[in-house]
Design a protein around this motif. Structure first.
Motif, PDB file in Angstrom:
ATOM      1  N   ASP A  90      -0.235   2.157  54.453  1.00 44.40           N
ATOM      2  CA  ASP A  90       0.626   3.319  54.548  1.00 44.40           C
ATOM      3  C   ASP A  90       1.431   4.034  55.623  1.00 44.40           C
ATOM      4  OD1 ASP A  90      -0.248   3.888  51.847  1.00 44.40           O
ATOM      5  OD2 ASP A  90      -2.258   4.362  52.788  1.00 44.40           O
ATOM      6  N   SER A 139       5.590   2.537  47.275  1.00 41.97           N
ATOM      7  CA  SER A 139       6.114   3.819  47.619  1.00 41.97           C
ATOM      8  C   SER A 139       7.245   4.211  46.708  1.00 41.97           C
ATOM      9  CB  SER A 139       6.604   4.089  48.913  1.00 41.97           C
ATOM     10  OG  SER A 139       7.589   3.279  49.297  1.00 41.97           O
ATOM     11  N   PRO A 141       9.725   5.983  44.200  1.00 43.16           N
ATOM     12  CA  PRO A 141       9.584   6.841  43.388  1.00 43.16           C
ATOM     13  C   PRO A 141       9.524   6.362  42.090  1.00 43.16           C
ATOM     14  CG  PRO A 141      11.284   7.307  44.866  1.00 43.16           C
ATOM     15  CD  PRO A 141      11.113   5.889  45.039  1.00 43.16           C
ATOM     16  N   ALA A 145       3.117  11.384  46.317  1.00 41.08           N
ATOM     17  CA  ALA A 145       3.398  11.623  47.796  1.00 41.08           C
ATOM     18  C   ALA A 145       2.262  10.801  48.610  1.00 41.08           C
ATOM     19  CB  ALA A 145       3.214  13.064  48.333  1.00 41.08           C
ATOM     20  N   ARG A 147       1.350   7.942  48.244  1.00 38.38           N
ATOM     21  CA  ARG A 147       1.840   6.653  48.378  1.00 38.38           C
ATOM     22  C   ARG A 147       2.966   6.363  49.288  1.00 38.38           C
ATOM     23  NH1 ARG A 147      -0.521   3.368  43.902  1.00 38.38           N
ATOM     24  NH2 ARG A 147       1.127   2.104  43.832  1.00 38.38           N
ATOM     25  N   ARG A 148       3.280   7.415  49.827  1.00 39.84           N
ATOM     26  CA  ARG A 148       4.797   7.239  50.559  1.00 39.84           C
ATOM     27  C   ARG A 148       4.340   6.513  51.778  1.00 39.84           C
ATOM     28  NH1 ARG A 148       6.419  13.105  49.753  1.00 39.84           N
ATOM     29  NH2 ARG A 148       7.219  12.993  47.622  1.00 39.84           N
ATOM     30  N   ARG A 150       4.885   5.599  55.740  1.00 42.93           N
ATOM     31  CA  ARG A 150       5.301   6.508  57.108  1.00 42.93           C
ATOM     32  C   ARG A 150       5.578   5.439  58.030  1.00 42.93           C
ATOM     33  NH1 ARG A 150       4.918  11.917  55.863  1.00 42.93           N
ATOM     34  NH2 ARG A 150       5.463  12.127  53.863  1.00 42.93           N
ATOM     35  N   GLY A 191      11.054   6.361  49.478  1.00 42.33           N
ATOM     36  CA  GLY A 191       9.591   6.870  49.783  1.00 42.33           C
ATOM     37  C   GLY A 191       8.979   6.474  51.017  1.00 42.33           C
ATOM     38  N   VAL A 192      10.069   5.982  52.056  1.00 41.01           N
ATOM     39  CA  VAL A 192       9.327   5.640  53.221  1.00 41.01           C
ATOM     40  C   VAL A 192      10.167   6.218  54.493  1.00 41.01           C
ATOM     41  CG1 VAL A 192       8.709   3.802  54.740  1.00 41.01           C
ATOM     42  CG2 VAL A 192       8.995   3.331  52.494  1.00 41.01           C
ATOM     43  N   SER A 250       8.449  16.070  55.203  1.00 35.58           N
ATOM     44  CA  SER A 250       8.704  15.907  54.025  1.00 35.58           C
ATOM     45  C   SER A 250      10.298  15.409  53.522  1.00 35.58           C
ATOM     46  CB  SER A 250       8.293  16.630  52.889  1.00 35.58           C
ATOM     47  OG  SER A 250       8.562  17.830  52.711  1.00 35.58           O
TER      48      SER A 250
END
Ligand SMILES: NC(=O)c1ccc[n+]([C@@H]2O[C@H](COP(=O)([O-])OP(=O)(O)OC[C@H]3O[C@@H](n4cnc5c(N)ncnc54)[C@H](O)[C@@H]3O)[C@@H](O)[C@H]2O)c1
Length: 266
Positions: A90, A139, A141, A145, A147-148, A150, A191-192, A250
């Motif tokens: 993640d 991640s 959509p 959240a 599973r996003r 970073r 989502g990343v 976010s």
């Protein structure tokens, strides 16, 4: 500084921290564990890595892999190892780095120049190249959240300002800032989130190659540029890396987060 921010803010998250055996990377790993994540430490130095693993093991789920981030085969193999150990990746912290020689730009040898760029910039890109597909797979959509993905790149104020006598280092960190911006834009709707941190000087082993007789002079020169007049603590950098990895961050991506005691005001 307390290692405990919002407790369990990273619960259930799986992180890779490159250059995690000491210094800023070790502090980030310690903080992520305190916040509930599991952490894979990657580093090129096996002995220091083993000590770090022993020190961190009582704090939570942690593994270690000897990885040279310049080597795509090693990076790819370690990603597979992290996926087998944790089931997912993640969080990726591209922290491995070297200072390189403290000399005029035109007196770097080509080998010195390439080594710094290879580790600090191409190494980070190789890790992104290996990890992003796995992050995207979980991640996209409408994934929740939790599973996003970073990515946190540890750049430097040198990448903004261009430090005299550290041209390879400064160029590598400027490149890492630009990689952050490009990748952040490419992944913004997927989502990343990709961000970077630009610390001023921290008193770590990164300066180990500086001859002892020059160290005091270097410290004075470094601190003279910092309005707050001190080194940044590694736990202060770790706190920023924790925020960038957590749910409270976010709506920031491709961004550069300053932590320089007032030195770099942009
Ligand atoms: N200390 C500072 O003043 C400062 C300031 C701004 C940014 N940074 C950056 O923070 C990051 C961490 O630096 P630090 O101060 O903790 O230094 P450090 O020397 O204490 O830690 C760096 C780690 O990276 C590892 N490493 C080096 N080459 C590697 C490779 N090819 N593959 C895998 N691991 C490798 C080293 O073995 C070491 O454990 C670096 O990217 C550095 O440029 C440091």
């Amino acid at each position: 500084m307390s290692a405990v921010g919002s407790v369990s803010a990273l619960h259930g998250r799986h992180a890779i921290v490159t250059g995690g055996a000491r210094g800023i990377g070790l502090a980030i790993a310690r903080r992520y564990l305190a916040d509930g994540a599991s952490v894979a430490l990657w580093d090129i130095e096996a002995d220091v890595l083993a000590q770090a693993l022993e020190a961190l093991s009582p704090r939570g789920p942690v593994s270690a892999a000897v990885v040279d981030v310049r080597d795509e085969a090693q990076v790819d193999a370690a990603v597979g190892q992290s996926l087998r150990a944790f089931g997912a990746i993640d969080l990726l912290v591209n922290n491995a780095g070297v200072l390189g020689p403290t000399v005029n730009a035109w007196t770097h040898t080509p080998a010195q120049w390439r080594q710094v760029l290879d580790i600090n910039l191409t190494g980070a890109w190789l890790c992104c190249r290996a990890v992003v597909p796995h992050m995207l797979a979980r991640s996209m959509p409408p994934a929740d959240a939790q599973r996003r993905g970073r990515i946190v790149n540890v750049a430097s104020v040198a990448g903004k300002e261009g430090n005299g006598l550290n041209a390879a280092y400064s160029a590598s960190k400027a490149g890492l800032i630009a990689l952050t911006k490009s990748l952040g834009k490419e992944l913004a709707t997927q989502g990343v989130l990709v961000n970077c941190i630009t610390p001023s000087a921290a008193d770590t082993a990164v300066f180990a190659g500086v001859p002892a007789e020059h160290r005091e002079q270097l410290n004075q020169a470094l601190l003279a540029r910092v309005p707050m007049g001190r080194f940044v603590e590694v736990d202060e950098v770790a706190a920023m890396a924790a925020w960038l990895a957590g749910g409270d961050c976010s709506f920031s991506t491709g961004a550069v987060f300053d932590i320089s005691g007032g030195r770099s005001v942009y």
